[in-house]
Design a protein around this motif. Structure first.
Motif, short mmCIF file in Angstrom:
data_model
loop_
_atom_site.label_atom_id
_atom_site.label_comp_id
_atom_site.label_asym_id
_atom_site.label_seq_id
_atom_site.Cartn_x
_atom_site.Cartn_y
_atom_site.Cartn_z
N ALA A 9 31.68 -11.18 15.86
CA ALA A 9 31.36 -11.81 17.13
C ALA A 9 31.73 -10.95 18.33
N ASP A 10 32.38 -9.80 18.08
CA ASP A 10 32.68 -8.91 19.19
C ASP A 10 31.38 -8.47 19.86
N PRO A 11 31.36 -8.40 21.20
CA PRO A 11 30.12 -8.01 21.87
C PRO A 11 29.68 -6.60 21.50
N ASP A 12 30.64 -5.73 21.16
CA ASP A 12 30.27 -4.36 20.83
C ASP A 12 31.20 -3.80 19.75
N PRO A 13 31.02 -4.23 18.50
CA PRO A 13 31.87 -3.71 17.42
C PRO A 13 31.78 -2.20 17.37
N GLN A 14 32.91 -1.54 17.19
CA GLN A 14 32.93 -0.08 17.23
C GLN A 14 33.05 0.52 15.83
N PRO A 15 32.04 1.30 15.44
CA PRO A 15 32.11 1.98 14.14
C PRO A 15 33.05 3.17 14.22
N VAL A 16 33.26 3.82 13.08
CA VAL A 16 34.14 4.99 13.02
C VAL A 16 33.29 6.22 12.75
N PRO A 473 29.53 0.09 3.28
CA PRO A 473 29.42 0.72 4.60
C PRO A 473 27.98 0.99 5.02
N VAL A 474 27.72 0.91 6.31
CA VAL A 474 26.44 1.22 6.91
C VAL A 474 26.60 2.53 7.70
N ASP A 475 25.72 3.49 7.44
CA ASP A 475 25.83 4.86 7.96
C ASP A 475 24.70 5.10 8.95
N ARG A 512 27.42 11.12 13.08
CA ARG A 512 27.04 9.88 12.40
C ARG A 512 28.22 8.90 12.45
N MET A 513 27.90 7.61 12.45
CA MET A 513 28.93 6.59 12.56
C MET A 513 28.86 5.64 11.36
N ILE A 514 30.01 5.13 10.96
CA ILE A 514 30.11 4.24 9.80
C ILE A 514 30.60 2.87 10.24
N PHE A 515 29.88 1.82 9.83
CA PHE A 515 30.31 0.44 10.00
C PHE A 515 30.86 -0.05 8.66
#
Length: 551
Positions: A9-16, A473-475, A512-515
């Motif tokens: 529910a965060d407005p902008d979840p931050q991936p790594v 994970p989503v890449d 690239r970012m990982i969720f």
């Protein structure tokens, strides 16, 4: 760097950043100095817009232009495009992007080739003698053929088609769209009876006209597009008489484009006009195959999911096709020729993804710009009990329910626009989960992570939700024009900018970012179970007469 856990529910979840999740190095081994001297153009002809992007040899866009074109819906469930308008947008995009390229100080002589990628299944018919379309193109999501598909399923041999071509009978492939045109448009039937009917998908139509039309008569398609027609044998990669006989088509009356490899220096001709006149067209891939190539999906077991107008998950299965037993499609992933064998994929196709967001924007006025849907969805902590089965064109893989319509369950007096926005994003994520489950059953392997691209992948909230629902994970790449990049790669291979897949390993790998999933498996399973109930409840929404196209 440890990932800070954030709720969906965060407005902008931050991936790594990806390099912080692996033991790999972010250091590049590309010869960037050399590769930045070469350029490749890419025509990306999509469902709602056309773009032309010029990439350098490292896979970075240097110049581009995009134009939206008219979507026609003359009746409920119908979806058409004007082929000549599409051709005009391609020519305009090439001109505008090339001028931008020159304005940046580049020399068009350094552009080595052009690739093309296109919306698949969309069907065009034209007069062989004049090159003029005989009807609007019928777009891939069009469902006017529902009744025809039901009739075809009763024909002898219907149960054998998927083993030959990899596709089930549905409103999706080009075959049924062509039959509808023959049955309902006098000009098309007359041209067929007189042996002057040319059939093609968008790639064939554009290649024919970009080469100058009848004079040069470049009439080809690549294996990835041909595999979406139901006319091509998936094993031989040639048209199959058994398939054509099933559809009662006479090859003497119907002109079918020659099937050629996706990467080829000779087959696709060259531009006949415009600022890049004479430049060779050297690659062609259906859009979803192009995205797999752009995501470096060259090894069996790799997969990508593209969140465009629809959503399409392709899973590389190697050099032998796998015919799905669990509601997926078998297709050609890519065919790079030069003694290489074609590579195959399992595919899950979702009809509604970005078009669901567009529906909320255009039809219901929820937001003024599509990118704001993520903010609206984040204005509430969850979906408030709402589940939106976005079956605007029935449901595609792995369900194949053609008698469903879009249905929202769980509305109460407390339901807000944010809840419906969130449920719209979740609908694509749930269907992706169903497809991944089917792929695991068909392949015997569970995916370790999912590479993503396309417009909806820009939403951190949507991608975090996706990771939570699928439990892996989503890449996401930084440069998300992977479909266009795939077509450029195919063309670059043909003209020896690259010669081996290993040379491409680091293309588009920076930043690239990982969720990572951040909810429990129990919570994810509970959400997916409710989605499954909603899918079952939307079955049979159309009665028999409506489902047969008589509504």
């Amino acid at each position: 760097m440890a990932m800070e856990k954030s709720s969906a529910a965060d407005p902008d979840p931050q991936p790594v950043p990806k390099e912080n999740t692996t033991n790999g190095s972010a250091e590049t081994h590309l010869d960037e100095k050399k590769l930045k001297k070469f350029y490749i153009g890419s025509i990306d002809q999509g469902t709602t817009s056309t773009r032309f992007i010029i990439f350098d040899g490292t896979g970075q866009p240097v110049a581009q232009h995009q134009i939206e074109f008219t979507q026609m819906h003359p009746e409920s469930g119908w979806h058409e495009h004007d082929p000549m308008e599409i051709l005009e947008t391609v020519e305009q995009c090439i001109e505008k992007a090339t001028h931008a390229f020159i304005d940046k100080g580049h020399d068009i002589a350094d552009i080595k080739a052009i690739g093309i990628t296109n919306q698949r299944e969309t069907t065009v018919v034209w007069d062989t003698h004049t090159g003029k379309p005989l009807h609007n193109a019928i777009a891939w999501p069009d469902t006017r053929t529902k009744g025809l598909v039901r009739e075809l399923k009763t024909r002898e041999g219907a149960d054998q088609l998927q083993d030959i071509c990899g596709l089930p009978l549905s409103t999706y492939p080009s075959s049924v769209k062509l039959l509808w045109l023959l049955d309902n448009v006098d000009a098309v039937r007359k041209a067929y009876d007189e042996g002057r009917l040319s059939f093609g998908t968008i790639d064939t139509f554009l290649l024919y006209h970009l080469n100058g039309g009848k004079e040069k008569d470049v009439f080809v398609t690549d294996a990835t597009n041909a595999s979406r027609t139901m006319f091509m044998n998936l094993h031989s990669v040639q048209y199959d008489d058994k398939l054509l006989d099933f559809f009662r088509l006479d090859r003497k009356k119907l002109r079918l484009p020659k099937i050629v490899p996706s990467s080829c220096p000779e087959s696709y001709g060259s531009l006949a006009s415009g600022p890049l006149k004479g430049l060779r067209i050297a690659g062609c891939l259906g859009d979803q195959s192009a995205a797999l190539v752009g995501q470096q999906g060259f090894t069996p077991g790799s997969a990508k999911n593209t969140y465009g107008t629809g959503c399409f998950l392709l899973y590389n299965v190697g050099e032998k096709p796998v015919i799905s037993q669990h509601g997926l499609l078998a297709t050609i992933a890519y065919d790079f020729g030069r003694e290489r064998k074609p590579v195959y994929a399992l595919e899950g196709s979702i009809a509604v993804a970005g078009s669901g967001v567009k529906f909320l924007m255009d039809n219901l006025g929820f937001v003024t710009h599509s990118h704001k849907i993520s903010d609206l969805a984040a204005s509430v902590k969850d979906n408030g009990g709402c589940v939106f089965v976005t079956a605007f064109s029935g449901l595609f893989a792995p369900y194949w329910i053609d008698d469903a319509k879009g249905t929202i369950f769980g509305i109460t007096q407390h339901t807000e626009r944010g809840h419906i926005a969130r449920a719209t994003l979740e609908a694509t994520c749930f269907q992706t989960k169903a497809i991944l489950d089917a792929m695991e059953l068909d392949s015997g392997h569970k995916l370790a992570e999912l590479a993503v691209d396309g417009g909806m992948s820009n939403s951190n909230l949507c991608m975090q939700t996706q990771a939570n629902i699928i439990g892996i994970p989503v890449d996401r790449p930084a440069m998300r024009e992977t479909t266009s990049l795939g077509a450029a790669i195919a063309a670059g291979f043909a003209v020896d900018i690259w010669k081996e897949f290993d040379e491409l390993k680091e293309i588009n790998q920076k930043d690239r970012m990982i969720f990572e999933p951040n909810i429990s498996k129990e919570e994810s399973s509970k959400m997916f179970k409710k989605w499954g109930r909603a899918v079952e409840m939307c079955r049979g929404w159309l009665d028999t007469e409506e489902a047969n196209g008589n509504s």
